[in-house]
Design a protein around this motif. Structure first.
Motif, short mmCIF file in Angstrom:
data_model
loop_
_atom_site.label_atom_id
_atom_site.label_comp_id
_atom_site.label_asym_id
_atom_site.label_seq_id
_atom_site.Cartn_x
_atom_site.Cartn_y
_atom_site.Cartn_z
N ARG A 39 22.21 -2.91 5.60
CA ARG A 39 21.33 -3.44 4.55
C ARG A 39 21.15 -2.43 3.41
N LYS A 40 21.31 -1.14 3.69
CA LYS A 40 21.16 -0.10 2.68
C LYS A 40 22.48 0.27 2.01
N ASP A 41 23.60 -0.19 2.56
CA ASP A 41 24.91 0.20 2.07
C ASP A 41 25.19 -0.39 0.68
N ASP A 42 25.77 0.42 -0.21
CA ASP A 42 26.01 -0.04 -1.58
C ASP A 42 27.05 -1.14 -1.67
N LEU A 43 27.99 -1.22 -0.74
CA LEU A 43 29.01 -2.27 -0.75
C LEU A 43 28.57 -3.50 0.05
N LEU A 44 28.04 -3.28 1.24
CA LEU A 44 27.69 -4.39 2.13
C LEU A 44 26.28 -4.93 1.92
N GLY A 45 25.36 -4.07 1.56
CA GLY A 45 23.98 -4.48 1.39
C GLY A 45 23.81 -5.68 0.47
N PRO A 46 24.42 -5.66 -0.72
CA PRO A 46 24.27 -6.81 -1.61
C PRO A 46 24.80 -8.12 -1.01
N ILE A 47 25.84 -8.04 -0.21
CA ILE A 47 26.38 -9.25 0.41
C ILE A 47 25.40 -9.79 1.45
N PHE A 48 25.00 -8.93 2.38
CA PHE A 48 24.09 -9.37 3.43
C PHE A 48 22.74 -9.79 2.86
N ASN A 49 22.19 -8.95 1.99
CA ASN A 49 20.88 -9.25 1.43
C ASN A 49 20.93 -10.45 0.48
N GLY A 50 22.11 -10.74 -0.06
CA GLY A 50 22.27 -11.91 -0.91
C GLY A 50 22.37 -13.21 -0.12
N HIS A 51 22.75 -13.13 1.13
CA HIS A 51 22.90 -14.32 1.97
C HIS A 51 21.78 -14.49 2.99
N ILE A 52 21.02 -13.42 3.22
CA ILE A 52 19.93 -13.49 4.20
C ILE A 52 18.65 -13.06 3.49
N ALA A 53 17.74 -14.01 3.36
CA ALA A 53 16.46 -13.72 2.69
C ALA A 53 15.65 -12.74 3.53
N PRO A 54 14.81 -11.93 2.89
CA PRO A 54 14.03 -10.93 3.64
C PRO A 54 13.28 -11.53 4.84
N GLN A 55 12.68 -12.68 4.66
CA GLN A 55 11.92 -13.28 5.75
C GLN A 55 12.82 -13.82 6.87
N ASP A 56 14.13 -13.93 6.60
CA ASP A 56 15.06 -14.46 7.61
C ASP A 56 15.73 -13.36 8.44
N TRP A 57 15.52 -12.09 8.06
CA TRP A 57 16.16 -11.01 8.80
C TRP A 57 15.75 -10.94 10.27
N PRO A 58 14.49 -11.11 10.62
CA PRO A 58 14.15 -11.07 12.05
C PRO A 58 14.92 -12.10 12.87
N ALA A 59 15.06 -13.30 12.34
CA ALA A 59 15.81 -14.35 13.06
C ALA A 59 17.29 -13.99 13.13
N HIS A 60 17.83 -13.43 12.04
CA HIS A 60 19.24 -13.03 12.05
C HIS A 60 19.49 -11.94 13.08
N LEU A 61 18.61 -10.95 13.11
CA LEU A 61 18.76 -9.87 14.09
C LEU A 61 18.67 -10.40 15.52
N ALA A 62 17.77 -11.33 15.75
CA ALA A 62 17.65 -11.94 17.09
C ALA A 62 18.94 -12.68 17.44
N THR A 63 19.50 -13.39 16.47
CA THR A 63 20.76 -14.10 16.71
C THR A 63 21.89 -13.11 17.01
N MET A 64 21.93 -12.01 16.29
CA MET A 64 22.98 -11.01 16.53
C MET A 64 22.80 -10.35 17.90
N CYS A 65 21.56 -10.13 18.31
CA CYS A 65 21.32 -9.63 19.67
C CYS A 65 21.81 -10.64 20.70
N ASP A 66 21.54 -11.91 20.45
CA ASP A 66 22.03 -12.97 21.35
C ASP A 66 23.55 -12.98 21.40
#
Length: 154
Positions: A39-66
Motif C-alpha cells: 500500500r505504501k509502494d510508489d508503483l503498486l500502492g496507486p494500483i491497489f489503493n485505486g481499486h480498494i477503498a480505504p474502508q474496504d481494506w479490512p475485508a480485502h485483508l480477510a479475504t487474502m488471509c482466507d
C-alpha cells in the motif's frame, strides 16, 4: 506462533508434510505485513489503493488471509476466483508482478522460517506466472514468450 491446532492431520504439499509452525497466525502476519508494504509502494500502492477503498481494506485483508489459508493449510475458507479482478486492471505489466513478488519475498522471509518462506514464495511465483499468462491471453498478446519469474531474479 504455536502451530496448528486439532484436528491434527498431515497436509502434504509437493510431496512434503506441511511444517507444523505454519498456522493461521502466521498466514495473518504474512498477509498483513505484505499488504502494509504494498500500500505504501510508489508503483503498486496507486494500483491497489485505486481499486480498494480505504474502508474496504479490512475485508480485502480477510479475504487474502482466507485465500492463503486455503492455499497452504487446505482450509475451505476461500471459494473465490482471484483472477478476474486482476484481468480488470488496465496496464498491469511485468514490472508490477516483479515488484509484488519482491515485496512478498521480503514479507515471508521476515515472518517465516526458511521452509515456510520457501513454501509461500513457491506458491506466489506459480500464481504470478499463471496470472501473467492469463492476462496476456486475455489481452490477445503472445503469451509464448512469458517465462516464469524465479526467486533468484527478485
Amino acid at each position: 506462533m504455536k502451530g496448528r491446532t486439532a484436528p491434527e492431520r498431515t497436509i502434504v504439499i509437493d510431496g512434503k508434510p506441511l511444517p507444523e509452525v505454519l498456522d493461521e497466525a502466521m498466514v495473518h502476519a504474512v498477509v498483513h505485513g505484505f499488504y502494509g508494504e504494498v500500500r505504501k509502494d510508489d508503483l503498486l500502492g496507486p494500483i491497489f489503493n485505486g481499486h480498494i477503498a480505504p474502508q474496504d481494506w479490512p475485508a480485502h485483508l480477510a479475504t487474502m488471509c482466507d485465500f492463503w489459508s486455503a492455499t497452504l493449510l487446505r482450509t475451505d475458507r476461500y471459494a473465490g476466483r482471484p483472477l478476474p479482478p486482476h484481468l480488470a486492471i488496465p496496464g498491469l505489466q511485468e514490472q508490477h508482478f516483479r515488484r509484488w513478488l519482491t515485496h512478498f519475498r521480503t514479507a515471508v522471509e521476515q515472518t517465516c522460517p526458511a521452509d515456510v518462506s520457501d513454501l509461500f514464495l513457491d506458491r506466489a511465483l506459480r500464481i504470478a506466472h499463471s496470472f501473467r499468462l492469463a492476462i496476456a491471453f486475455n489481452r490477445g498478446e503472445d503469451s509464448t514468450a512469458i517465462t516464469p519469474i524465479w526467486k533468484e531474479a527478485l
